[in-house]
Scaffold this motif. Structure first.
Motif, PDB file in Angstrom:
ATOM      1  N   ALA A 110       0.841  -1.203   0.000  1.00 61.53           N
ATOM      2  CA  ALA A 110       0.000   0.000   0.000  1.00 61.53           C
ATOM      3  C   ALA A 110       0.874   1.251   0.000  1.00 61.53           C
ATOM      4  CB  ALA A 110      -0.936  -0.001   1.208  1.00 61.53           C
ATOM      5  N   LEU A 111       1.951   1.233   0.772  1.00 63.47           N
ATOM      6  CA  LEU A 111       2.866   2.368   0.804  1.00 63.47           C
ATOM      7  C   LEU A 111       3.559   2.552  -0.547  1.00 63.47           C
ATOM      8  CD1 LEU A 111       4.292   4.601   2.406  1.00 63.47           C
ATOM      9  CD2 LEU A 111       5.978   2.885   3.099  1.00 63.47           C
ATOM     10  N   ILE A 112       4.001   1.458  -1.152  1.00 64.97           N
ATOM     11  CA  ILE A 112       4.650   1.532  -2.465  1.00 64.97           C
ATOM     12  C   ILE A 112       3.681   2.089  -3.509  1.00 64.97           C
ATOM     13  CG2 ILE A 112       5.609   0.132  -4.351  1.00 64.97           C
ATOM     14  CD1 ILE A 112       6.833  -1.668  -2.118  1.00 64.97           C
ATOM     15  N   TYR A 113       2.433   1.608  -3.500  1.00 65.46           N
ATOM     16  CA  TYR A 113       1.429   2.106  -4.436  1.00 65.46           C
ATOM     17  C   TYR A 113       1.215   3.609  -4.236  1.00 65.46           C
ATOM     18  CZ  TYR A 113      -0.021  -2.853  -4.779  1.00 65.46           C
ATOM     19  OH  TYR A 113      -0.062  -4.201  -4.938  1.00 65.46           O
ATOM     20  N   THR A 114       1.147   4.011  -2.965  1.00 70.98           N
ATOM     21  CA  THR A 114       0.909   5.417  -2.654  1.00 70.98           C
ATOM     22  C   THR A 114       2.071   6.289  -3.120  1.00 70.98           C
ATOM     23  OG1 THR A 114      -0.439   4.770  -0.752  1.00 70.98           O
ATOM     24  CG2 THR A 114       0.371   7.042  -0.791  1.00 70.98           C
ATOM     25  N   LEU A 115       3.298   5.851  -2.879  1.00 69.62           N
ATOM     26  CA  LEU A 115       4.472   6.598  -3.329  1.00 69.62           C
ATOM     27  C   LEU A 115       4.509   6.682  -4.856  1.00 69.62           C
ATOM     28  CD1 LEU A 115       7.182   5.248  -0.850  1.00 69.62           C
ATOM     29  CD2 LEU A 115       6.071   7.501  -0.827  1.00 69.62           C
ATOM     30  N   PHE A 116       4.152   5.577  -5.510  1.00 70.20           N
ATOM     31  CA  PHE A 116       4.110   5.588  -6.971  1.00 70.20           C
ATOM     32  C   PHE A 116       3.056   6.574  -7.467  1.00 70.20           C
ATOM     33  CE2 PHE A 116       3.003   4.202 -11.197  1.00 70.20           C
ATOM     34  CZ  PHE A 116       4.237   3.911 -11.768  1.00 70.20           C
TER      35      PHE A 116
END
Length: 133
Positions: A110-116
């Motif tokens: 979820a964090l990776i998706y948000t940063l992307f």
């Protein structure tokens, strides 16, 4: 053709669609950034940019709400009907784990998706899309 084979083919087709969706989101940002440098006018197309932004926003909202992608659920349902092996969790976490032998909690994805998604939003500032005509 028997039903199990049809379910198997349907699940594989959904897997291909899912991979194409992921490629669109990831490669779309790469193309936008490279397109700025290479002066490709199509990366400023508002239809492309809005669809791209919508796609990553859907992924982020699903991940923060703890929802599994509907494509994953549909694929798993078809695989179960075809008596194929199924996996749990999200599509990305499963395949990243399988490809990289890496296990992480769902919040990491979820964090990776948000940063992307943040990078996609920043691309709107750096590579402004054209206005609709």
């Amino acid at each position: 053709m028997d039903r199990q084979l049809l379910y198997h083919i349907g699940a594989d087709l959904l897997l291909v669609i899912h991979v194409l969706f992921v490629l669109f989101v990831v490669a779309g940002l790469v193309f936008i950034l490279v397109g700025k440098w290479a002066n490709w006018s199509w990366v400023r197309n508002p239809w492309f940019r809005y669809v791209h932004l919508l796609c990553i926003c859907i992924v982020v909202v699903q991940s923060w709400l703890g929802l599994v992608c509907p494509l994953t659920l549909w694929e798993m349902s078809l695989r179960a009907k075809a008596n194929d092996q199924i996996y749990t969790g999200s599509f990305i976490s499963h395949w990243l784990s399988a490809l990289l032998y890496y296990r992480a909690p769902e919040w990491v994805f979820a964090l990776i998706y948000t940063l992307f998604a943040g990078l996609v939003v920043l691309s709107w500032i750096w590579v402004r899309p054209r206005a609709f005509k």
